[in-house]
Design a protein around this motif. Structure first.
Motif, PDB file in Angstrom:
ATOM      1  N   UNK A  56       7.345  -1.194  15.941  1.00 22.54           N
ATOM      2  CA  UNK A  56       7.474   0.260  16.045  1.00 22.54           C
ATOM      3  C   UNK A  56       8.785   0.721  15.423  1.00 22.54           C
ATOM      4  N   UNK A  57       9.878   0.037  15.748  1.00 24.76           N
ATOM      5  CA  UNK A  57      11.181   0.420  15.198  1.00 24.76           C
ATOM      6  C   UNK A  57      11.187   0.294  13.678  1.00 24.76           C
ATOM      7  N   UNK A  58      10.584  -0.782  13.187  1.00 22.79           N
ATOM      8  CA  UNK A  58      10.557  -1.004  11.737  1.00 22.79           C
ATOM      9  C   UNK A  58       9.748   0.074  11.028  1.00 22.79           C
ATOM     10  N   UNK A  59       8.586   0.425  11.594  1.00 20.79           N
ATOM     11  CA  UNK A  59       7.736   1.445  10.962  1.00 20.79           C
ATOM     12  C   UNK A  59       8.443   2.790  10.936  1.00 20.79           C
ATOM     13  N   UNK A  60       9.075   3.172  12.044  1.00 18.74           N
ATOM     14  CA  UNK A  60       9.777   4.456  12.094  1.00 18.74           C
ATOM     15  C   UNK A  60      10.912   4.474  11.071  1.00 18.74           C
ATOM     16  N   UNK A  64       1.627   8.362   0.747  1.00 15.50           N
ATOM     17  CA  UNK A  64       0.974   8.946   1.909  1.00 15.50           C
ATOM     18  C   UNK A  64       1.812  10.090   2.470  1.00 15.50           C
ATOM     19  N   UNK A  65       1.131  11.020   3.127  1.00 15.64           N
ATOM     20  CA  UNK A  65       1.814  12.161   3.738  1.00 15.64           C
ATOM     21  C   UNK A  65       2.216  11.880   5.173  1.00 15.64           C
ATOM     22  N   UNK A  66       1.655  10.815   5.765  1.00 15.68           N
ATOM     23  CA  UNK A  66       1.981  10.498   7.154  1.00 15.68           C
ATOM     24  C   UNK A  66       1.580   9.050   7.441  1.00 15.68           C
ATOM     25  N   UNK A  67       2.321   8.420   8.353  1.00  6.20           N
ATOM     26  CA  UNK A  67       1.992   7.088   8.855  1.00  6.20           C
ATOM     27  C   UNK A  67       1.719   7.217  10.348  1.00  6.20           C
ATOM     28  N   UNK A  68       0.595   6.645  10.814  1.00 12.45           N
ATOM     29  CA  UNK A  68       0.261   6.677  12.232  1.00 12.45           C
ATOM     30  C   UNK A  68       0.380   5.260  12.791  1.00 12.45           C
ATOM     31  N   UNK A  93       0.829  -1.198   0.000  1.00  8.72           N
ATOM     32  CA  UNK A  93       0.000   0.000   0.000  1.00  8.72           C
ATOM     33  C   UNK A  93       0.864   1.249   0.000  1.00  8.72           C
ATOM     34  N   UNK A  94       1.928   1.247   0.774  1.00  7.64           N
ATOM     35  CA  UNK A  94       2.810   2.409   0.820  1.00  7.64           C
ATOM     36  C   UNK A  94       3.478   2.657  -0.527  1.00  7.64           C
ATOM     37  N   UNK A  97      13.103   6.002   5.606  1.00  4.93           N
ATOM     38  CA  UNK A  97      13.587   5.584   4.285  1.00  4.93           C
ATOM     39  C   UNK A  97      12.720   6.170   3.166  1.00  4.93           C
ATOM     40  N   UNK A  98      11.382   6.224   3.409  1.00  6.06           N
ATOM     41  CA  UNK A  98      10.454   6.698   2.374  1.00  6.06           C
ATOM     42  C   UNK A  98      10.168   8.193   2.497  1.00  6.06           C
ATOM     43  N   UNK A  99      10.803   8.860   3.463  1.00  3.86           N
ATOM     44  CA  UNK A  99      10.591  10.293   3.710  1.00  3.86           C
ATOM     45  C   UNK A  99       9.124  10.592   4.031  1.00  3.86           C
TER      46      UNK A  99
END
Length: 683
Positions: free
Chosen positions: A614-618, A591-595, A585-586, A623-625
């Motif tokens: 959490x670490x992976x998502x951050x 997307x402008x933000x990930x929550x 999906x990303x 990486x994707x800015x």
């Protein structure tokens, strides 16, 4: 020498003059109405109205002339030559028809007045052809100046008549056009008669084969009758046409164009009437929803889905008996009404519905099968209002849908306390906006690095007069299932944007959007309307969507999201990590933000997997800015963990609980957030 001008007062029978003017007025009204109709229709109808307008106009011109001639008393022997008398009628009809045909054409703008000029010239041609057939015992000559004036006046007033009817937009302008034609015929006739000079001569004999006044009168009466009949037929045709048009548009407004069944608008009219008629008796409301219909649309296309609906609803219509009502209120949603005295009558009706939808559908070489889930509520046992009965039929249908086997369920409050609660919620939600029971609160969103207030997330709250404070976790699913979420979501967007425009600092506002609301075809257009109406800059609004929203129909969802982005609105993925297609999906949509979902924060320190997610998502966001925001931050430990991993943004009770609009306004002005522990985040 006898001049008609000198005899207009003394040599005319005004009964005939009055009759001539009356027929002139009637005929002009008829012909100009037909002309107006000719301009508004096409093809065969256009030609028919032009022909009828020409007939009415020509006969009116001719009748007016010869009625007035019958009232003329020249005191010399006279008569009417048949050939020219009849020929003048042909001239009048032909020129009127040609003039109306030219004026009704839309090829050139100037043709409107040109056609009117032809009609005016035709009045003169008919007049002088008719006068050529007027034979007296003497000689007839004309005053050229009066002749020229009469021709010019007829042409000018004919042009004015078509101009007012064709170019005017009000009823008054149409009346002015009719009056201009009446004046054109009247002025032309009497001015031209004023040009006539009769010199009696006893040596000139009047031929015996001429028509006498009485014969001409009979002919005039016949033509007059034709004009009146044409006027009556025109009026009846217009009345019938209007009635047919009203009936046609009402049918379109009240029926589904694909299946021909009554639609949601018809249901709004029908159900209150049925409830009123059922006073003292029993009435069943059946909510019907199709199973596996979406699969047909997704796999074989919407054309196949439409064909299935056409076939199944045709069987359903054939199965209805007197007193039963069946309507399509949505894509695969239907509602039925059945008056009854015994419950087995309702079950027999439900069985017929189930059978109509479950029979296989043959489409080319394909064979498609679906089934219907049916929920039943009964008046007065389950309620006595439309909202109560339809909502409870829906709830019974949802229980039936779990089986997806074409069965039906009766609404049973005792057996389903949750359903009863959901029914109360659904009923209350229908009037929540009108009752001002909804409100927004705003939770701060902060930058973890700069320790600044970035904006707020708008959260919906509902205080029901009957149920008290209802949790969004309880009422949002009900609102989505019943479709009320569309109206509520629209209200939330409007209120959030209005509030944001009042903040002294142009901070952002985030709004959650339901999948039901997002997947509406006009969502992006409605969003644009709200931004325009409230005056909020699109870049200040952030739409939050859940990850699972994109799974059911990713193609359509991404199309809508791209339209939203094109408007300038930002899009955030909410509850990231809880779905099934995060990475794909990303990559599919910027997307402008990930929550990060709060469930991972709650498990932090207790489950190793939560720490890794959490670490992976951050890291993925870096990486994707794409900025990453952590939801549900409530402890110093969680905040320190996020800050060490360079999480961009956060929100939660640690930084402030949701606040009302006035407090949000004050926080936006100060640039800080409501947080007693903000100092603990210092570097």
């Amino acid at each position: 020498m006898l001049t008609v001008l000198n005899c207009l007062v003394t040599a005319h029978d005004y009964r005939f003059v009055a009759a001539a003017l009356a027929i002139c007025a009637l005929g002009c009204v008829v012909s100009m109405r037909l002309f107006a109709r000719a301009r508004n229709v096409r093809r065969a109808k256009h030609a028919a109205f032009v022909v009828m307008a020409g007939l009415a106009g020509g006969m009116t011109i001719w009748t007016t002339h010869f009625l007035a001639m019958l009232g003329f008393i020249p005191n010399v022997e006279h008569g009417f030559e048949p050939n020219f008398t009849v020929l003048s009628l042909a001239f009048a009809i032909a020129t009127s028809m040609a003039g109306f045909m030219i004026a009704a054409s839309r090829e050139r703008d100037w043709m409107i007045e040109a056609g009117g000029g032809v009609i005016g010239a035709g009045i003169a041609l008919m007049h002088f052809a008719g006068m050529r057939g007027f034979v007296v015992a003497g000689t007839i000559s004309y005053d050229p100046s009066f002749v020229a004036f009469s021709v010019a006046a007829g042409a000018a007033l004919g042009m004015l008549a078509t101009n007012r009817v064709a170019r005017g937009t009000t009823r008054t302008s149409h009346y002015a056009g009719m009056a201009a034609l009446i004046l054109g015929i009247g002025i032309m006739h009497f001015t031209a008669m004023g040009a006539v000079q009769i010199t009696p001569d006893p040596r000139v004999a009047v031929p015996s084969q001429l028509m006498s006044d009485s014969v001409l009168a009979i002919l005039v009466v016949l033509v007059t009758v034709l004009v009146v009949m044409l006027g009556a037929v025109t009026h009846l045709a217009e009345e019938q046409g209007q009635q047919d048009a009203v009936a046609h548009f009402r049918h379109l407004a009240m029926h589904d164009p694909l299946t021909g069944l009554p639609n949601r608008a018809a249901v709004r009219d029908e159900l209150p009437m049925r409830l009123k008629q059922a006073a003292g008796t029993s009435l069943a409301i059946l909510a019907v929803d199709l199973n596996r219909f979406k699969e047909i649309n997704d796999v074989y296309g919407h054309a196949a889905g439409d064909a299935v609906l056409v076939q199944t609803t045709a069987r359903m219509r054939a199965a209805l008996i007197e007193g039963e009502f069946f309507a399509r209120i949505g894509g695969d949603e239907f509602i039925a009404v059945k008056p009854f005295t015994r419950e087995n009558e309702v079950e027999e009706f439900a069985a017929r519905i189930s059978d109509a939808f479950s029979r296989p559908n043959e489409l080319g070489k394909g064979r498609f099968s679906i089934s219907a889930s049916i929920g039943i509520s009964v008046c007065p046992k389950d309620g006595d209002s439309v909202d109560e009965l339809t909502t409870r039929a829906d709830l019974a249908m949802y229980r039936s849908k779990k089986a997806q086997d074409g069965s039906w369920c009766w609404y049973d409050a005792d057996a389903d306390e949750d359903g009863r609660r959901r029914g109360q919620i659904a009923i209350g939600l229908r009037s929540a906006i009108a009752d001002n029971a909804l409100r927004l609160v705003f939770q701060p969103q902060i930058s973890m690095k700069k320790r600044q207030l970035l904006g707020f997330e708008a959260l919906l709250r509902w205080s029901s007069p009957q149920l008290g404070e209802v949790s969004p976790a309880d009422f949002i699913p009900v609102a989505e299932q019943t479709g009320i979420i569309v109206e509520i979501g629209d209200w939330v967007l409007m209120q959030a944007c209005r509030e944001a425009t009042l903040w002294p600092t142009p901070m952002g506002v985030a709004v959650n959007v339901s999948p039901v609301q997002l997947m509406r075809p006009n969502f992006a257009e409605r969003l644009t309307e709200i931004l325009t109406e409230t005056g909020l800059e699109p870049t200040r609004l952030e739409i939050e969507i859940t990850e699972t929203m994109l799974i059911d129909n990713p193609g359509q969802a991404l199309l809508v999201l791209r339209k939203i982005k094109a408007v300038g609105v930002r899009v955030a993925m909410d509850d990231f990590g809880t779905g099934y297609s995060s990475l794909s999906t990303l990559f599919s949509f910027p997307f402008d933000k990930i929550k990060v979902d709060r469930s991972f924060l709650n498990a932090l320190g207790r489950q190793a997997q939560a720490t890794s997610v959490i670490e992976t998502v951050i890291e993925l966001g870096h990486k994707l800015s794409i900025p990453v925001l952590a939801e549900g931050v409530e402890t110093d430990f969680q905040a320190a963990f996020l800050k060490d991993r360079r999480c961009d943004e956060a929100q939660g009770f640690l930084y402030g609980r949701p606040v009302d609009s006035s407090t949000a306004h004050a926080l936006a002005q100060s640039g800080t957030w409501q947080d007693e522990n903000a100092g603990k985040l210092s570097a």
